[in-house]
Design a protein around this motif. Structure first.
Motif, PDB file in Angstrom:
ATOM      1  N   GLU A  44       0.343  -1.022   0.086  1.00 34.54           N
ATOM      2  CA  GLU A  44       0.291   0.091   0.015  1.00 34.54           C
ATOM      3  C   GLU A  44       0.836   1.134   0.229  1.00 34.54           C
ATOM      4  OE1 GLU A  44      -3.742   0.845   0.301  1.00 34.54           O
ATOM      5  OE2 GLU A  44      -2.983  -1.630  -0.772  1.00 34.54           O
ATOM      6  N   GLN A  45       1.921   1.004   0.808  1.00 35.71           N
ATOM      7  CA  GLN A  45       2.452   2.190   0.825  1.00 35.71           C
ATOM      8  C   GLN A  45       3.904   2.639  -0.383  1.00 35.71           C
ATOM      9  OE1 GLN A  45       5.265   1.756   4.631  1.00 35.71           O
ATOM     10  NE2 GLN A  45       2.641   2.096   5.780  1.00 35.71           N
ATOM     11  N   LEU A  46       4.398   2.005  -1.340  1.00 38.28           N
ATOM     12  CA  LEU A  46       5.389   2.027  -2.159  1.00 38.28           C
ATOM     13  C   LEU A  46       4.520   1.415  -3.495  1.00 38.28           C
ATOM     14  CD1 LEU A  46       8.188  -0.803  -0.266  1.00 38.28           C
ATOM     15  CD2 LEU A  46       7.915   1.744   0.547  1.00 38.28           C
ATOM     16  N   LEU A  47       3.662   1.056  -3.389  1.00 37.62           N
ATOM     17  CA  LEU A  47       3.303   0.744  -4.713  1.00 37.62           C
ATOM     18  C   LEU A  47       3.687  -0.680  -5.887  1.00 37.62           C
ATOM     19  CD1 LEU A  47       1.200   4.070  -4.922  1.00 37.62           C
ATOM     20  CD2 LEU A  47       0.157   2.394  -4.591  1.00 37.62           C
ATOM     21  N   PRO A  48       4.457  -1.193  -5.810  1.00 37.43           N
ATOM     22  CA  PRO A  48       5.126  -1.668  -6.489  1.00 37.43           C
ATOM     23  C   PRO A  48       4.543  -2.281  -7.740  1.00 37.43           C
ATOM     24  CG  PRO A  48       4.417  -3.021  -4.238  1.00 37.43           C
ATOM     25  CD  PRO A  48       3.982  -1.573  -4.249  1.00 37.43           C
ATOM     26  N   ASP A  49       5.617  -2.110  -8.702  1.00 36.21           N
ATOM     27  CA  ASP A  49       4.950  -2.647 -10.450  1.00 36.21           C
ATOM     28  C   ASP A  49       4.498  -4.328  -9.995  1.00 36.21           C
ATOM     29  OD1 ASP A  49       4.707  -0.476 -11.342  1.00 36.21           O
ATOM     30  OD2 ASP A  49       6.860  -0.713 -11.811  1.00 36.21           O
ATOM     31  N   VAL A  50       5.462  -5.036  -9.621  1.00 38.92           N
ATOM     32  CA  VAL A  50       5.954  -6.933  -9.047  1.00 38.92           C
ATOM     33  C   VAL A  50       6.168  -7.061  -7.770  1.00 38.92           C
ATOM     34  CG1 VAL A  50       7.040  -8.280 -10.465  1.00 38.92           C
ATOM     35  CG2 VAL A  50       6.340  -7.209 -11.651  1.00 38.92           C
ATOM     36  N   ILE A  51       5.772  -7.719  -7.276  1.00 38.68           N
ATOM     37  CA  ILE A  51       5.951  -8.451  -6.319  1.00 38.68           C
ATOM     38  C   ILE A  51       6.408  -9.840  -6.115  1.00 38.68           C
ATOM     39  CG2 ILE A  51       5.118  -9.131  -3.633  1.00 38.68           C
ATOM     40  CD1 ILE A  51       2.990  -6.470  -3.732  1.00 38.68           C
ATOM     41  N   LEU A  52       7.932 -10.460  -5.231  1.00 39.22           N
ATOM     42  CA  LEU A  52       8.592 -11.452  -5.562  1.00 39.22           C
ATOM     43  C   LEU A  52       8.041 -12.133  -4.036  1.00 39.22           C
ATOM     44  CD1 LEU A  52      11.529 -11.237  -7.368  1.00 39.22           C
ATOM     45  CD2 LEU A  52       9.373 -12.230  -7.782  1.00 39.22           C
ATOM     46  N   MET A  53       6.788 -13.099  -3.655  1.00 38.07           N
ATOM     47  CA  MET A  53       6.219 -13.196  -3.126  1.00 38.07           C
ATOM     48  C   MET A  53       6.627 -15.226  -2.458  1.00 38.07           C
ATOM     49  SD  MET A  53       3.929 -12.464  -0.250  1.00 38.07           S
ATOM     50  CE  MET A  53       3.053 -11.498  -0.753  1.00 38.07           C
ATOM     51  N   ASP A  54       7.210 -14.783  -1.115  1.00 44.91           N
ATOM     52  CA  ASP A  54       6.883 -16.843  -0.816  1.00 44.91           C
ATOM     53  C   ASP A  54       5.849 -16.653   0.317  1.00 44.91           C
ATOM     54  OD1 ASP A  54       8.520 -18.472   0.061  1.00 44.91           O
ATOM     55  OD2 ASP A  54       9.067 -17.746   2.499  1.00 44.91           O
ATOM     56  N   LEU A  55       5.524 -18.082   0.352  1.00 44.29           N
ATOM     57  CA  LEU A  55       3.984 -18.836   0.389  1.00 44.29           C
ATOM     58  C   LEU A  55       4.252 -18.781   1.857  1.00 44.29           C
ATOM     59  CD1 LEU A  55       3.399 -20.517  -2.506  1.00 44.29           C
ATOM     60  CD2 LEU A  55       2.642 -18.388  -1.871  1.00 44.29           C
ATOM     61  N   ARG A  56       5.561 -19.855   2.575  1.00 47.37           N
ATOM     62  CA  ARG A  56       5.646 -20.285   4.156  1.00 47.37           C
ATOM     63  C   ARG A  56       6.144 -19.219   4.788  1.00 47.37           C
ATOM     64  NH1 ARG A  56       6.559 -26.360   4.706  1.00 47.37           N
ATOM     65  NH2 ARG A  56       4.895 -27.098   3.381  1.00 47.37           N
ATOM     66  N   MET A  57       5.297 -18.312   5.815  1.00 48.49           N
ATOM     67  CA  MET A  57       5.842 -17.120   6.613  1.00 48.49           C
ATOM     68  C   MET A  57       5.074 -17.076   7.490  1.00 48.49           C
ATOM     69  SD  MET A  57       6.882 -14.102   3.524  1.00 48.49           S
ATOM     70  CE  MET A  57       4.948 -14.105   2.857  1.00 48.49           C
ATOM     71  N   PRO A  58       5.730 -16.363   8.664  1.00 47.46           N
ATOM     72  CA  PRO A  58       4.800 -16.032  10.316  1.00 47.46           C
ATOM     73  C   PRO A  58       3.890 -14.857   9.984  1.00 47.46           C
ATOM     74  CG  PRO A  58       7.675 -14.678   9.902  1.00 47.46           C
ATOM     75  CD  PRO A  58       7.123 -15.940   9.016  1.00 47.46           C
ATOM     76  N   LEU A  59       2.700 -15.400  10.521  1.00 51.74           N
ATOM     77  CA  LEU A  59       2.681 -14.190  10.943  1.00 51.74           C
ATOM     78  C   LEU A  59       1.253 -14.043  10.131  1.00 51.74           C
ATOM     79  CD1 LEU A  59       4.691 -10.586  11.994  1.00 51.74           C
ATOM     80  CD2 LEU A  59       3.160 -12.719  13.735  1.00 51.74           C
ATOM     81  N   MET A  60       1.550 -13.079   8.727  1.00 43.34           N
ATOM     82  CA  MET A  60       0.877 -14.067   7.728  1.00 43.34           C
ATOM     83  C   MET A  60       1.828 -14.688   6.517  1.00 43.34           C
ATOM     84  SD  MET A  60      -1.622 -11.020   5.524  1.00 43.34           S
ATOM     85  CE  MET A  60      -2.853 -10.479   6.256  1.00 43.34           C
ATOM     86  N   ASP A  61       0.888 -15.542   6.323  1.00 39.82           N
ATOM     87  CA  ASP A  61       1.374 -15.928   4.500  1.00 39.82           C
ATOM     88  C   ASP A  61       0.896 -16.180   3.400  1.00 39.82           C
ATOM     89  OD1 ASP A  61      -0.830 -17.112   3.661  1.00 39.82           O
ATOM     90  OD2 ASP A  61      -0.955 -19.379   4.866  1.00 39.82           O
TER      91      ASP A  61
END
Length: 217
Positions: A44-61
């Motif tokens: 929301e803050q940085l407005l990236p064009d592309v996000i490389l997203m890992d799937l297994r993470m803490p707090l929110m996957d």
């Protein structure tokens, strides 16, 4: 310049991805997150064009984060980048709104190409994932052969050429080179193909091509 957000709970992985992305003249890393909750906030803050997203993470996957980000900013392009190449991760990621799915042993060149293709509005999958998606969709497809025949009858010869190459997993740029067409022309043909066949995305077009057994030019 393509603005990229890196999301992975391992700092070493993020450092490697940053070095790779910043080695390209047309890619810049605008931020990093170590969990899905931070990723959603930074998107929301940085407005990236592309996000490389890992799937297994803490707090929110990564699945939940992808869903939240796409709901807030539908134009955000998210590539799931994970160690786990299985259906339990693949289909939830796609259902959440990811535009691509790559495993972490993807080569540096392939990863950068995937970022560029995602930024250009394309879907990005490793060849093995694309083959599995096509095979699964073919097995589950319920449309009749007669309906497929009617759809094919609407297509021009050039659209059939493009469709056949989509079925082999080629990117827009590769199709343009193979058929000696401009990239914009290929995109126009793809849009027409989706309209005429009723396929909502590139994967469904690939399924359609494989099922119809269209010969490659």
């Amino acid at each position: 310049m393509i603005r990229v957000l890196l999301v992975d709970d391992l700092q070493l992985v993020r450092a490697g991805l940053r070095m790779l992305c910043e080695s390209a003249d047309d890619v810049t890393v605008v931020g990093e997150a170590g969990d899905g909750r931070t990723a959603a906030r930074l998107a929301e803050q940085l407005l990236p064009d592309v996000i490389l997203m890992d799937l297994r993470m803490p707090l929110m996957d990564g699945i939940a984060a992808t869903e939240a980000i796409v709901a807030a900013r539908p134009g955000t392009r998210i590539i799931a980048l994970t160690t786990f190449d299985d259906d339990d991760h693949l289909y939830p990621a796609l259902a959440a709104g990811a535009c691509g799915f790559l495993v972490k042993d993807t080569s540096p060149g392939e990863l950068l190409d995937a970022v560029r293709r995602a930024a250009a509005g394309e879907s990005t999958y490793s060849q093995e994932v694309l083959r599995r998606l096509v095979a699964d969709a073919v097995r589950s497809r319920t449309a009749t052969a007669a309906a497929d025949h009617d759809d094919l009858a609407q297509l021009t010869d050039r659209e059939l050429d493009v469709l056949a190459l989509v079925g082999t997993g080629l990117s827009n740029a590769e199709i343009a080179e193979r058929l000696h067409l401009g990239l914009t022309t290929v995109k126009t043909h793809l849009a027409s193909l989706m309209t005429k066949t009723g396929c909502p995305n590139r994967v469904r077009l690939a399924v359609f091509a494989v099922r119809a057994r269209i010969a490659t030019p």
